[in-house]
Motif scaffolding. Structure first.
Motif, PDB file in Angstrom:
ATOM      1  N   TYR A  74      -9.490  18.585  -3.506  1.00  0.00           N
ATOM      2  CA  TYR A  74      -8.464  18.022  -4.625  1.00  0.00           C
ATOM      3  C   TYR A  74      -8.835  18.225  -5.909  1.00  0.00           C
ATOM      4  CZ  TYR A  74      -6.980  15.554  -0.237  1.00  0.00           C
ATOM      5  OH  TYR A  74      -7.080  15.355   1.053  1.00  0.00           O
ATOM      6  N   PHE A 133       3.664   9.176  -2.042  1.00  0.00           N
ATOM      7  CA  PHE A 133       3.359  10.287  -1.452  1.00  0.00           C
ATOM      8  C   PHE A 133       2.602  10.032  -0.127  1.00  0.00           C
ATOM      9  CE2 PHE A 133       4.893  12.047  -5.631  1.00  0.00           C
ATOM     10  CZ  PHE A 133       5.681  12.791  -5.154  1.00  0.00           C
ATOM     11  N   LYS A 134       1.444   9.171  -0.439  1.00  0.00           N
ATOM     12  CA  LYS A 134       0.668   8.729   0.790  1.00  0.00           C
ATOM     13  C   LYS A 134       0.126   7.454   0.318  1.00  0.00           C
ATOM     14  CE  LYS A 134      -2.567  12.431  -0.745  1.00  0.00           C
ATOM     15  NZ  LYS A 134      -3.437  13.452  -0.096  1.00  0.00           N
ATOM     16  N   PRO A 135      -0.553   6.629   1.209  1.00  0.00           N
ATOM     17  CA  PRO A 135      -0.900   5.330   0.833  1.00  0.00           C
ATOM     18  C   PRO A 135      -1.653   5.442  -0.400  1.00  0.00           C
ATOM     19  CG  PRO A 135      -1.064   5.660   3.249  1.00  0.00           C
ATOM     20  CD  PRO A 135      -0.633   6.900   2.564  1.00  0.00           C
ATOM     21  N   SER A 136      -1.779   4.116  -0.998  1.00  0.00           N
ATOM     22  CA  SER A 136      -2.730   3.989  -2.328  1.00  0.00           C
ATOM     23  C   SER A 136      -4.289   4.125  -1.712  1.00  0.00           C
ATOM     24  CB  SER A 136      -2.562   2.605  -2.705  1.00  0.00           C
ATOM     25  OG  SER A 136      -3.102   1.590  -1.872  1.00  0.00           O
ATOM     26  N   GLY A 137      -4.901   4.952  -2.537  1.00  0.00           N
ATOM     27  CA  GLY A 137      -6.215   5.000  -2.390  1.00  0.00           C
ATOM     28  C   GLY A 137      -6.923   6.156  -1.343  1.00  0.00           C
ATOM     29  N   SER A 138      -5.884   7.008  -0.911  1.00  0.00           N
ATOM     30  CA  SER A 138      -6.030   7.817   0.092  1.00  0.00           C
ATOM     31  C   SER A 138      -6.738   9.221  -0.715  1.00  0.00           C
ATOM     32  CB  SER A 138      -4.736   8.605   0.691  1.00  0.00           C
ATOM     33  OG  SER A 138      -3.928   7.412   1.482  1.00  0.00           O
ATOM     34  N   PRO A 139      -7.532  10.044   0.028  1.00  0.00           N
ATOM     35  CA  PRO A 139      -8.098  11.127  -0.661  1.00  0.00           C
ATOM     36  C   PRO A 139      -7.003  11.723  -1.340  1.00  0.00           C
ATOM     37  CG  PRO A 139      -8.766  10.917   1.588  1.00  0.00           C
ATOM     38  CD  PRO A 139      -7.871   9.867   1.490  1.00  0.00           C
ATOM     39  N   GLY A 140      -7.309  12.250  -2.682  1.00  0.00           N
ATOM     40  CA  GLY A 140      -6.442  12.852  -3.464  1.00  0.00           C
ATOM     41  C   GLY A 140      -5.455  12.142  -4.317  1.00  0.00           C
ATOM     42  N   GLU A 141      -5.227  10.873  -3.955  1.00  0.00           N
ATOM     43  CA  GLU A 141      -4.644  10.107  -4.904  1.00  0.00           C
ATOM     44  C   GLU A 141      -5.236   9.743  -6.039  1.00  0.00           C
ATOM     45  OE1 GLU A 141      -1.812   7.564  -5.107  1.00  0.00           O
ATOM     46  OE2 GLU A 141      -0.899   9.025  -3.636  1.00  0.00           O
ATOM     47  N   THR A 142      -4.248   9.622  -7.005  1.00  0.00           N
ATOM     48  CA  THR A 142      -4.875   9.631  -8.461  1.00  0.00           C
ATOM     49  C   THR A 142      -4.719   8.042  -9.304  1.00  0.00           C
ATOM     50  OG1 THR A 142      -2.555   9.840  -9.217  1.00  0.00           O
ATOM     51  CG2 THR A 142      -4.094  11.681  -9.202  1.00  0.00           C
ATOM     52  N   GLU A 190     -12.690  16.855  -6.192  1.00  0.00           N
ATOM     53  CA  GLU A 190     -12.985  15.967  -5.014  1.00  0.00           C
ATOM     54  C   GLU A 190     -13.116  16.552  -3.750  1.00  0.00           C
ATOM     55  OE1 GLU A 190      -9.380  12.984  -4.753  1.00  0.00           O
ATOM     56  OE2 GLU A 190     -10.530  12.127  -2.997  1.00  0.00           O
ATOM     57  N   VAL A 240       0.734  -1.142   0.032  1.00  0.00           N
ATOM     58  CA  VAL A 240      -0.049  -0.130  -0.139  1.00  0.00           C
ATOM     59  C   VAL A 240       0.934   1.272   0.008  1.00  0.00           C
ATOM     60  CG1 VAL A 240      -1.753  -1.058   0.983  1.00  0.00           C
ATOM     61  CG2 VAL A 240      -0.204  -0.014   2.737  1.00  0.00           C
ATOM     62  N   ASP A 241       2.055   1.408   0.335  1.00  0.00           N
ATOM     63  CA  ASP A 241       3.038   2.402   0.364  1.00  0.00           C
ATOM     64  C   ASP A 241       4.043   2.515  -0.968  1.00  0.00           C
ATOM     65  OD1 ASP A 241       1.982   3.316   2.823  1.00  0.00           O
ATOM     66  OD2 ASP A 241       3.124   1.770   3.934  1.00  0.00           O
ATOM     67  N   HIS A 242       4.194   1.648  -1.557  1.00  0.00           N
ATOM     68  CA  HIS A 242       4.978   1.531  -2.546  1.00  0.00           C
ATOM     69  C   HIS A 242       4.308   1.537  -4.138  1.00  0.00           C
ATOM     70  CE1 HIS A 242       7.443   0.869   0.709  1.00  0.00           C
ATOM     71  NE2 HIS A 242       8.461   1.430   0.183  1.00  0.00           N
ATOM     72  N   ARG A 252       8.809   5.061  -3.200  1.00  0.00           N
ATOM     73  CA  ARG A 252       7.696   5.253  -2.341  1.00  0.00           C
ATOM     74  C   ARG A 252       6.505   6.196  -2.537  1.00  0.00           C
ATOM     75  NH1 ARG A 252       7.419   4.058   2.907  1.00  0.00           N
ATOM     76  NH2 ARG A 252       6.252   5.530   4.146  1.00  0.00           N
TER      77      ARG A 252
END
Lengths: 120, 457
Positions: free
Chosen positions: B352, A79-88, B381, A20-22, A77
């Motif tokens: 976002y 920037f933040k874990p997969s699927g976090s708010p704002g992740e693309t 978002e 989830v972090d990479h 690595r």
């Protein structure tokens, strides 16, 4: 010597989550001789990858040449874990295309066929 | 433990239920008379929402389809069927759901009675809290800080990732069907191999290459069955579809797939060392692998996965075609953000802008610095503590594209195209809060194994 884009030399260029972090990237070559030449001459390095993705080399937690699959593998690595708010990209599956553009200068004798050498 | 010289394991899918198993290669595999039919059904790839909210990510129809194939084949051959990480997340809910499906299928087909094991992997927050209070350190993986109360407080659901031991226990007790909660993918395959007497060096590596089924073969295809033939010092991979081949390179490539490191695979209780692996083609279709090693670690550590709710989440879709606006998009977004700030302040929510056509896919990793798209699509978002606020702030951000005050803009009637002037309510936003390792004295201690006889009433 000839300038060849990586996308022509590789059979597979992919990215995918590694936990989830990479996000991990695999570049699998078509031709063993081409792979060996790139490996021996350090044509693709951690620093080059860091430069392409505009990130400090420390974000790349692993960078290896993996002989059994004639492949280069590196893992970054997130920037933040997969699927976090704002992740693309929840699966990390569309982070590889900038690698297509890497341009490599190779001896013409290595390039047996159009498209970067023999299969297998 | 039984002693078999050769163990055949059929792997029909890399994620049971995610999309349906291809039946032709499955039945071809069944005809090879495997000793076990095993499948992993879980993944973290689906993001933190299904675990946090404790819901399946796959339609039950597809899960039923896959379970039905495996159950009928396993009862027909009278060999164990083993499922890991039931229903995408491997929570107790997933195990119960799959157990219910199995029971219904047993009734539907009038199957003879068999023994089913269900293995539960949910971990209660209180259990971990007690450990923390006792002074146990629950270490964070990959640079995460150790587990603490604050992290636990923002976590909704936690599972422990089991190794081979609970499966072996279930097999020892005579289970014909095992429905397990969250598991190491490798354990689903390594456990029956170990129980059959295959050495650890081979059993664990075989699990590693079999868990994604046809991804180990080429050309690329999912949901086709693959047969693993395990012996004392080697594993042979044979794809069951008529168009795929397992080549030394396709099998070796798989060692890399979805993993940080292609040489070492960490598991509960130890790691697989793949540095000495030798890959050899037997013929057009099959590859033999030798030389893998398994090393036990002095301490037995189990991975914990946890997901917590961040807030309610909404989206709004905005299109822009005006080249002047696209060239000044930063200012337009700034305007939209400012309007939200005026109403909701600086913090307490998430906002976002995903700009498809510029860096919507890659975000900060996007190397193209000055793209010149003729149109862009923006997904706004909004995340907030409650749905009302999430809707309002997403509306405010989205509609303000229409009213963005930009000096020099010609199209003063509106600076955005909406497919529909609406805010879409999405699943709540969650995040992976726990990716940690906990030490255990007994590999079974976090798991609850239950047995029951199914069918024949």
């Amino acid at each position: 010597m000839k300038n060849v884009p990586l996308v022509e030399l590789a059979k597979t260029i992919r990215s995918k989550n590694a936990g989830v972090d990479h996000i991990t990237f695999d570049i699998i070559f078509k031709d063993r001789a081409v792979y060996e030449y790139i490996k021996q001459n350090h044509l693709i390095t951690k620093e080059l990858i860091a430069q392409i993705y505009h990130m400090p080399p420390e974000r790349i937690v692993l960078f290896v040449y993996f002989d059994p699959a004639k492949a280069i593998k590196f893992t970054i690595r997130r920037f933040k874990p997969s699927g976090s708010p704002g992740e693309t990209d929840v699966m990390g599956a569309q982070q590889y295309p900038p690698l297509f553009e890497i341009s490599l200068i190779l001896p013409e004798s290595l390039l047996k066929e159009k498209g970067g050498g023999n299969q297998g | 433990m039984i002693k078999l010289k050769e163990v055949k394991i059929l792997s029909p899918t890399g994620h049971l239920g995610f999309t349906p198993i291809e039946e032709e290669s499955f039945w071809k595999g069944v005809n090879k008379k495997p000793d076990f039919i095993c499948a992993d059904s879980g993944s973290c790839d689906i993001g933190p929402y299904p675990l946090g909210a404790d819901v399946a990510a796959s339609p039950e129809e597809w899960q039923k389809h896959d379970l039905e194939l495996m159950l009928l084949a396993s009862r027909e051959l009278d060999v164990p069927m083993i499922i890991g990480s039931a229903s995408d997340t491997g929570t107790n809910r997933g195990v119960n759901q799959f157990a219910r499906i199995i029971k219904n299928l047993t009734k539907k087909h009038g199957l003879k009675p068999f023994k089913m094991a269900t293995i539960y992997a949910d971990v209660q927050k209180e259990t971990l809290l007690k450990r923390l209070e006792k002074g146990d350190v629950i270490e964070g993986l990959h640079g995460r800080p150790p587990l603490n109360k604050e992290i636990l407080n923002r976590t909704n659901h936690i599972v422990a990732v089991m190794g081979v031991e609970p499966y072996i226990k279930a097999l020892e007790e005579g289970a014909d069907v095992i429905i397990a909660g969250r598991s190491s993918d490798v354990a689903v395959f390594a456990a029956p191999a170990l129980w059959s007497g295959i050495p650890e060096d081979i059993a664990f590596y075989a699990g590693k290459v079999l868990e994604c089924a046809s991804f180990v073969a080429e050309p690329f295809a999912g949901k086709e069955s693959v047969l693993g033939i395990l012996r004392e010092d080697e594993v042979i991979i044979e794809p069951m579809s008529n168009y795929q081949r397992a080549t030394p390179e396709s099998v070796a490539s798989h060692a890399m797939y979805e993993r940080i490191d292609p040489f070492i695979e960490w598991l509960p209780g130890g790691y697989i060392d793949m540095r000495g692996c030798v890959y050899e083609a037997i013929d057009e279709k099959r590859t033999r692998v030798r030389g893998s090693k398994f090393y036990r670690t002095p301490e037995y550590k189990i991975k914990l996965e946890g997901s917590g709710k961040v807030g309610e989440r909404c989206f709004m879709i905005v299109g822009i075609r005006d080249p002047y606006l696209i060239a000044n998009l930063d200012k337009v977004i700034e305007w939209s953000r400012k309007k939200v700030k005026e109403k909701f302040g600086e913090s307490g929510y998430g906002l976002y802008y995903h700009v498809y056509g510029i860096n919507g896919v890659m975000g900060e990793l996007e190397p193209i610095q000055n793209p010149r798209p003729h149109e862009v699509g923006i997904i706004v978002e909004g995340v907030a503590p409650n749905l009302e606020m999430a809707k309002e702030l997403t509306y405010l951000a989205g509609r303000n594209f229409l009213y963005a005050r930009l000096i020099g803009v010609k199209g003063t009637a509106g600076a955005a195209a909406f497919i529909s002037d609406e805010v879409l309510v999405a699943h709540p936003a969650y995040e992976w809060t726990i990716n940690h390792l906990v030490k255990v004295n007994d590999p079974l201690e976090l798991f609850d194994i239950r047995f029951e006889t199914v069918g024949g009433v």
